[in-house]
Design a protein around this motif. Structure first.
Motif, PDB file in Angstrom:
ATOM      1  N   ARG A 130      44.665  28.084  30.305  1.00 53.02           N
ATOM      2  CA  ARG A 130      46.085  28.275  30.608  1.00 53.02           C
ATOM      3  C   ARG A 130      46.586  29.579  29.992  1.00 53.02           C
ATOM      4  N   THR A 131      46.153  29.851  28.766  1.00 55.31           N
ATOM      5  CA  THR A 131      46.577  31.075  28.083  1.00 55.31           C
ATOM      6  C   THR A 131      46.213  32.310  28.900  1.00 55.31           C
TER       7      THR A 131
ATOM      8  N   PHE B   2      56.688  20.524  39.631  1.00 50.41           N
ATOM      9  CA  PHE B   2      55.306  20.070  39.813  1.00 50.41           C
ATOM     10  C   PHE B   2      54.328  21.190  39.448  1.00 50.41           C
ATOM     11  N   VAL B   3      54.631  22.407  39.886  1.00 51.69           N
ATOM     12  CA  VAL B   3      53.752  23.546  39.591  1.00 51.69           C
ATOM     13  C   VAL B   3      53.722  23.811  38.085  1.00 51.69           C
ATOM     14  N   ARG B   4      54.890  23.765  37.459  1.00 51.99           N
ATOM     15  CA  ARG B   4      54.923  24.003  36.001  1.00 51.99           C
ATOM     16  C   ARG B   4      54.121  22.929  35.269  1.00 51.99           C
ATOM     17  N   ALA B   5      54.257  21.692  35.697  1.00 53.12           N
ATOM     18  CA  ALA B   5      53.510  20.598  35.061  1.00 53.12           C
ATOM     19  C   ALA B   5      52.007  20.795  35.259  1.00 53.12           C
TER      20      ALA B   5
ATOM     21  N   LEU C  83      52.384  29.503  23.162  1.00 55.62           N
ATOM     22  CA  LEU C  83      51.895  28.989  21.888  1.00 55.62           C
ATOM     23  C   LEU C  83      51.863  27.468  21.795  1.00 55.62           C
ATOM     24  N   ARG C  84      52.679  26.781  22.591  1.00 58.30           N
ATOM     25  CA  ARG C  84      52.662  25.323  22.657  1.00 58.30           C
ATOM     26  C   ARG C  84      52.923  24.661  21.315  1.00 58.30           C
TER      27      ARG C  84
ATOM     28  N   ASP D 294      50.763  23.286  32.869  1.00 55.12           N
ATOM     29  CA  ASP D 294      50.699  22.649  31.550  1.00 55.12           C
ATOM     30  C   ASP D 294      49.453  21.806  31.356  1.00 55.12           C
ATOM     31  N   ARG D 295      48.917  21.284  32.442  1.00 56.20           N
ATOM     32  CA  ARG D 295      47.738  20.413  32.346  1.00 56.20           C
ATOM     33  C   ARG D 295      46.426  21.183  32.167  1.00 56.20           C
TER      34      ARG D 295
END
Lengths: 97, 202
Positions: free
Chosen positions: B151-152, B138-141, B45-46, B144-145
């Motif tokens: 992304r959803t 790094f992968v999580r970031a 949901l961010r 996030d980008r």
């Protein structure tokens, strides 16, 4: 043509044009699901046999999916140690009849 | 208050107590599960307020359907799924905000259809990831980008492992839209990860 003459056989259908790398990448999703027909699957396999770039692309595409899963499953995924008290209270309150 | 972390309370007796309306057990469950469920809701949901609402909605829904909990999986797993569903319901009502174009992250090709930048082999990413905290971060970031709508879909399909039809229903789009978004999201993620994981790179 008079009666009795043999009919020349129809020319063989031309082989489908080999895929470009762009087409390969476009079809990759369905290819990996086994969702392309026999002909297009064969075309994808034929492309892989001659294109190391696309072999590398396919492997790294699959690796990216695995890495996403690993990274998000790992225990250092930032989970807050402290529990937001207000949220807990709200949940418990919502439960009360 | 019941301390679930030290007592060897198996899920079975715990579930029995929950079903019996045991308030102490319920509170212990909420405290134990909230941090993880909140993390799941946050990444979908961010937005902190929406994430907390989803967790709350999830628990309320879970409590109401305790009778339906067949004990076929662990309570944590069951709650996880209910929270994802609660988050999906929130996503559904959201208006799609303008986002960065995914095209910037998709691979580019020359006129003749060849790769504009040739993909190279990656180092062994399975081992690498398990070993390196920095690589995982790094992968999580990178995830996030990704633009929100992509992304959803990636999170719901590849991480939460919902199927295409479920995701399509949840987001109010067609199956085909889900497939296209997922493929593009994966390509974009690959683009973001390549500089770090290609062999020969630092």
């Amino acid at each position: 043509m008079t009666a009795g003459e043999a009919v020349a056989p129809a020319p063989a259908a031309p082989a489908p044009a080999p895929l470009t790398c762009r087409e390969f990448v476009e079809l990759l999703y369905d290819y990996l699901l086994g969702g392309l027909g026999a002909e297009r699957t064969a075309a994808m396999n034929a492309h892989l046999a001659t294109c190391p770039s696309c072999v590398a692309y396919l492997k790294s595409y699959e690796a990216s999916i695995r890495m996403g899963r690993l990274a998000l499953a790992a225990s250092d995924d930032p989970v807050p140690a402290e529990v937001p008290e207000a949220l807990v209270r709200a949940v418990l309150a919502a439960r009360r009849p | 208050m019941l301390d679930v972390s030290t007592r060897p309370v198996g899920d079975d007796s715990f579930v029995r107590r929950l079903r019996a309306g045991d308030a102490e057990a319920f509170e212990a469950l909420v405290r134990r599960e909230t941090p993880r469920l909140l993390a799941v809701a946050r990444r979908l949901l961010r937005n902190e307020e929406d994430a907390r609402d989803a967790v709350q909605d999830g628990f309320v829904s879970a409590f109401r359907s305790l009778d339906d909990f067949g004990g076929r999986c662990q309570v944590s797993t069951w709650l996880h799924r209910i929270t994802v569903n609660a988050a999906l319901m929130k996503l559904r009502t959201r208006r799609r905000k303008p986002e960065d174009p995914i095209e910037d992250l998709l691979p580019s090709f020359l006129e003749d259809g060849h790769h504009a930048r040739h993909p190279h082999e990656w180092r062994d990413t399975g081992e690498a990831l398990l070993a390196s905290r920095e690589d995982r971060a790094f992968v999580r970031a990178a995830i996030d980008r990704l633009p929100d709508s992509y992304r959803t879909v990636l999170l719901l399909r590849d991480i939460e492992e919902l199927d295409t039809a479920e995701v399509a229903r949840a987001l109010g789009v067609s199956d085909n839209v889900v497939k296209v978004r997922l493929h593009r999201a994966r390509q974009a993620l690959r683009t973001l990860l390549a500089p770090r994981f290609e062999k020969g790179n630092a």
